[in-house]
Scaffold this active site. Structure first.
Site, PDB file in Angstrom:
ATOM      1  CD1 TRP A   1      -0.490  -1.608   3.139  1.00 35.07           C
ATOM      2  CD2 TRP A   1       0.540   0.365   3.382  1.00 35.07           C
ATOM      3  NE1 TRP A   1       0.231  -1.647   4.318  1.00 35.07           N
ATOM      4  CE2 TRP A   1       0.874  -0.446   4.494  1.00 35.07           C
ATOM      5  CE3 TRP A   1       1.079   1.654   3.324  1.00 35.07           C
ATOM      6  CZ2 TRP A   1       1.712  -0.020   5.520  1.00 35.07           C
ATOM      7  CZ3 TRP A   1       1.925   2.086   4.341  1.00 35.07           C
ATOM      8  CH2 TRP A   1       2.227   1.252   5.428  1.00 35.07           C
ATOM      9  CG  ASN A   2       5.169   1.385   0.483  1.00 32.69           C
ATOM     10  OD1 ASN A   2       4.802   0.449  -0.218  1.00 32.69           O
ATOM     11  ND2 ASN A   2       6.433   1.715   0.619  1.00 32.69           N
TER      12      ASN A   2
ATOM     13  N   GLY B   1       6.312  -6.505  -0.487  1.00 34.23           N
ATOM     14  CA  GLY B   1       5.532  -6.404   0.743  1.00 34.23           C
ATOM     15  C   GLY B   1       6.360  -6.862   1.926  1.00 34.23           C
TER      16      GLY B   1
ATOM     17  CD  GLU C   1      12.821  -5.877  -4.883  1.00 36.12           C
ATOM     18  OE1 GLU C   1      13.359  -5.423  -3.852  1.00 36.12           O
ATOM     19  OE2 GLU C   1      13.445  -6.100  -5.930  1.00 36.12           O
ATOM     20  CG  LEU C   2      10.558  -9.770   0.956  1.00 29.40           C
ATOM     21  CD1 LEU C   2      10.909 -11.084   1.621  1.00 29.40           C
ATOM     22  CD2 LEU C   2       9.098  -9.757   0.513  1.00 29.40           C
TER      23      LEU C   2
ATOM     24  CB  CYS D   1      11.121  -0.852   1.254  1.00 34.80           C
ATOM     25  SG  CYS D   1      11.562  -0.061  -0.277  1.00 34.80           S
TER      26      CYS D   1
ATOM     27  CD  GLU E   1       9.719  -3.004   7.193  1.00 33.55           C
ATOM     28  OE1 GLU E   1       8.979  -3.996   7.105  1.00 33.55           O
ATOM     29  OE2 GLU E   1      10.162  -2.392   6.201  1.00 33.55           O
TER      30      GLU E   1
ATOM     31  CD  GLU F   1      10.533  -5.067  -8.275  1.00 33.11           C
ATOM     32  OE1 GLU F   1      10.556  -4.091  -7.514  1.00 33.11           O
ATOM     33  OE2 GLU F   1       9.498  -5.691  -8.563  1.00 33.11           O
TER      34      GLU F   1
HETATM   35  P1  NAD Z   1       1.966  -7.201   3.106  1.00 37.32           P
HETATM   36  O1  NAD Z   1       2.939  -8.319   2.996  1.00 37.32           O
HETATM   37  O2  NAD Z   1       1.003  -7.215   4.229  1.00 37.32           O
HETATM   38  O3  NAD Z   1       1.078  -7.133   1.787  1.00 37.32           O
HETATM   39  C1  NAD Z   1       1.655  -6.930   0.515  1.00 37.32           C
HETATM   40  C2  NAD Z   1       0.732  -7.517  -0.532  1.00 37.32           C
HETATM   41  O4  NAD Z   1       0.741  -8.934  -0.406  1.00 37.32           O
HETATM   42  C3  NAD Z   1      -0.727  -7.099  -0.376  1.00 37.32           C
HETATM   43  O5  NAD Z   1      -1.286  -6.925  -1.661  1.00 37.32           O
HETATM   44  C4  NAD Z   1      -1.340  -8.299   0.323  1.00 37.32           C
HETATM   45  O6  NAD Z   1      -2.719  -8.434   0.105  1.00 37.32           O
HETATM   46  C5  NAD Z   1      -0.569  -9.420  -0.347  1.00 37.32           C
HETATM   47  N1  NAD Z   1      -0.528 -10.696   0.392  1.00 37.32           N
HETATM   48  C6  NAD Z   1      -0.359 -10.884   1.711  1.00 37.32           C
HETATM   49  N2  NAD Z   1      -0.386 -12.216   1.995  1.00 37.32           N
HETATM   50  C7  NAD Z   1      -0.544 -12.869   0.821  1.00 37.32           C
HETATM   51  C8  NAD Z   1      -0.659 -14.250   0.461  1.00 37.32           C
HETATM   52  N3  NAD Z   1      -0.618 -15.221   1.372  1.00 37.32           N
HETATM   53  N4  NAD Z   1      -0.799 -14.554  -0.845  1.00 37.32           N
HETATM   54  C9  NAD Z   1      -0.834 -13.588  -1.779  1.00 37.32           C
HETATM   55  N5  NAD Z   1      -0.771 -12.270  -1.491  1.00 37.32           N
HETATM   56  C10 NAD Z   1      -0.616 -11.909  -0.198  1.00 37.32           C
HETATM   57  O7  NAD Z   1       2.805  -5.838   3.081  1.00 37.32           O
HETATM   58  P2  NAD Z   1       2.240  -4.351   3.249  1.00 37.32           P
HETATM   59  O8  NAD Z   1       1.930  -4.113   4.692  1.00 37.32           O
HETATM   60  O9  NAD Z   1       1.181  -4.079   2.231  1.00 37.32           O
HETATM   61  O10 NAD Z   1       3.521  -3.481   2.818  1.00 37.32           O
HETATM   62  C11 NAD Z   1       4.490  -3.047   3.709  1.00 37.32           C
HETATM   63  C12 NAD Z   1       5.738  -3.890   3.549  1.00 37.32           C
HETATM   64  O11 NAD Z   1       6.207  -3.812   2.212  1.00 37.32           O
HETATM   65  C13 NAD Z   1       6.893  -3.419   4.406  1.00 37.32           C
HETATM   66  O12 NAD Z   1       7.518  -4.531   5.000  1.00 37.32           O
HETATM   67  C14 NAD Z   1       7.826  -2.757   3.410  1.00 37.32           C
HETATM   68  O13 NAD Z   1       9.179  -2.727   3.802  1.00 37.32           O
HETATM   69  C15 NAD Z   1       7.615  -3.608   2.208  1.00 37.32           C
HETATM   70  N6  NAD Z   1       8.037  -2.907   0.984  1.00 37.32           N
HETATM   71  C16 NAD Z   1       9.180  -3.323   0.346  1.00 37.32           C
HETATM   72  C17 NAD Z   1       9.638  -2.639  -0.789  1.00 37.32           C
HETATM   73  C18 NAD Z   1      10.892  -3.073  -1.522  1.00 37.32           C
HETATM   74  O14 NAD Z   1      11.106  -2.619  -2.652  1.00 37.32           O
HETATM   75  N7  NAD Z   1      11.726  -3.905  -0.943  1.00 37.32           N
HETATM   76  C19 NAD Z   1       8.922  -1.541  -1.260  1.00 37.32           C
HETATM   77  C20 NAD Z   1       7.770  -1.150  -0.577  1.00 37.32           C
HETATM   78  C21 NAD Z   1       7.339  -1.844   0.537  1.00 37.32           C
END
Ligand code: NAD
Length: 484
Positions: free
Chosen positions: A148-149, A225, A247-248, A281, A380, A457
């Protein structure tokens, strides 16, 4: 209330099923509804994308590049309509979003350019009388799952190279911020992107997200995510031997040496942790400072942080907006409470400064006396919370930087270029910034090590991430009898 339906096969599809409300974080009020899609919806989107892939992958790379350039033109003229939905979904400041979106078309143009130069590679082999070449093939349907960010920027990093490589894409945006992605799909279609190449289904990760990853037509998954979400996605994909790019999260350190340019370091640290209210992130959430500089640096940071103007993200004067959603607000507050209970000294408390604000606000927060066993050092936050520790030697600084399960980014502030280069080599992170922080560009790869993920990426190999090699051997002379 505005209602968004899934975008499949070039149109918003009618929806009578269950919905999820999206809440505006600046007000705490629901502002739109999105569809809570399930397995059947995932199946429809995947089939449509597979059909579109058949047509798209038969175009020449240069025809696909032309289409991507056309898409970039459409984004360049139409991006303003995307700003409102994203602000209302995730509360990002208007100046930040406008900056991101005004440049959104560049990611698409960049990878269109890469697609134009894709060709088979002739290989040197030692076998006599043959020619050998590697051809590159798209996977088919790519499942892209986004957080969502920064929904549209992160989508661009996946969609542009995936399409350039000849794949089609089904996107599952975060259930907490889907509106801008749906609006973007419609804009892309209006700009000439063929139907079915970009389908968007919405809903929960464990429902429709999981259904997409497990779908028999999914050939590649790209996920951004949390580490826990990424691990679940990778596990489900592995069961069908589908490759993933993850990308976590991060817990990125900023190492500050006493010889640094202090003004630069202060600006870099502030941008690292307080831009987007820490919801990035690469947030530089661990400040590891040389002991002799600590008091001076801390005072400078506190002075600036206290004066940051918090408020409505649509007000151009706002410097720090709200956190993006209610569950995240609770998580950040709980982590601040925990850090206090663990014995970290709170020098600036963003839960106090925002006590009377409506909406999901937590302001800049700074902790001193943070030790390496504390959750505020290890986990985090993804919010505006800076944890400070000190070091006495370069070795200690590096050890502290690497004392993390994550490895996404790191910053180093020093006037000594040899030291900077040494540390850049020793830090376990996908990106190291030296006397600089936070830049990202289509030309430079992003990604993590350890719990921050795998795969990259952007950068020169971004399109390759969405291609598979195929070796093609051609005999040029008579084949010898194997059983003379
Ligand atoms: P999240 O993992 O809760 O959700 C991310 C996406 O994954 C959402 O669309 C969610 O619905 C989906 N999802 C969750 N569980 C799933 C499953 N079992 N199967 C399929 N899809 C699933 O993360 P968030 O809270 O939306 O985002 C914040 C996180 O993202 C932070 O940890 C941040 O550091 C990370 N992030 C990383 C980068 C990067 O480039 N490394 C960039 C932006 C954000």
């Amino acid at each position: 209330m505005k209602a968004f339906t899934p975008f499949v096969d070039g149109r918003f599809v009618p929806w009578n099923g269950p919905v999820i409300e999206s809440v505006d974080p600046a007000t705490g009020e629901a502002w739109c509804k999105i569809a809570r899609c399930g397995e059947d919806d995932a199946d429809r989107a995947m089939r449509s994308a597979r059909a579109a892939f058949g047509r798209w992958s038969r175009l020449s790379a240069s025809d696909r590049a032309d289409k991507l350039d056309q898409l970039a033109d459409g984004i360049e003229t139409g991006w303003e309509e995307l700003v409102g939905p994203e602000i209302r979904d995730n509360g990002k400041r208007i100046s930040e979003i406008r900056g991101q979106f005004a440049g959104l078309h560049c990611w698409y143009r960049h990878f269109a350019g890469q697609a134009r130069h894709m060709r088979a590679e002739k290989q040197d082999v030692s076998v006599p009388g043959v020619q050998c070449a590697t051809h590159f093939l798209p996977y088919g349907v790519v499942v892209a799952i986004t957080p969502w960010n920064s929904p549209l920027m992160i989508l661009a990093w996946k969609l542009a190279p995936a399409l350039a490589a000849g794949n089609s894409v089904v996107v599952k945006p975060s259930e907490l911020a889907s509106a801008s992605t749906l609006q973007f799909a419609s804009l892309a279609h209006a700009a000439g992107l063929p139907s079915g190449l970009l389908n968007v289904v919405t809903g929960y990760g464990h429902e429709v997200g999981n259904a997409l990853v497990r779908h028999p037509l999914a050939r590649k998954v790209t996920f951004t995510g949390s580490d826990s979400g990424g691990a679940r996605v990778a596990e489900a994909a592995a069961k069908r031997v589908v490759p993933t790019t993850l990308e976590l999260g991060g817990k990125s350190p900023q190492l500050v040496f006493a010889d640094c340019d202090l003004d630069n370091a202060v600006n870099g640290i502030l941008s690292g942790i307080f831009l987007s209210n820490g919801q990035t992130c690469v947030a530089g959430s661990r400040l590891v400072v040389e002991a002799s500089l600590k008091d001076t640096l801390t005072e400078r940071i506190l002075d600036r942080a206290r004066r940051l103007k918090m408020g409505d993200p649509v007000d151009p004067a706002t410097q720090v907006g709200p956190l993006a959603n209610a569950p995240h607000l609770e998580k950040v507050r709980a982590m601040i409470t925990q850090a206090k209970a663990d014995g970290a000294r709170c020098l600036l408390d963003g839960t106090e400064s925002t006590r009377d604000m409506t909406g999901f606000f937590v302001g800049p927060t700074v902790f001193d006396l943070v030790t390496r066993d504390m959750a505020i050092w290890r986990d985090e936050v993804f919010g505006p919370v800076l944890a400070i520790s000190t070091f006495e030697s370069e070795e200690d600084a590096i050890a502290q930087a690497n004392d993390s399960a994550y490895g996404l980014a790191a910053g180093v502030w020093t006037a000594d270029p040899d030291r900077a280069a040494r540390i850049a080599d020793l830090i376990e992170a996908g990106t190291v910034y030296l006397n600089h922080y936070r830049s990202v560009d289509p030309g430079s790869p992003v990604g993590g090590v350890k719990l921050s993920g795998y795969g990259r990426e952007l950068g020169p190999h971004a399109v390759r991430e969405f291609l598979q090699g195929k070796s093609v051997w051609t005999g040029l002379q008579a084949v010898p009898d194997p059983f003379p």
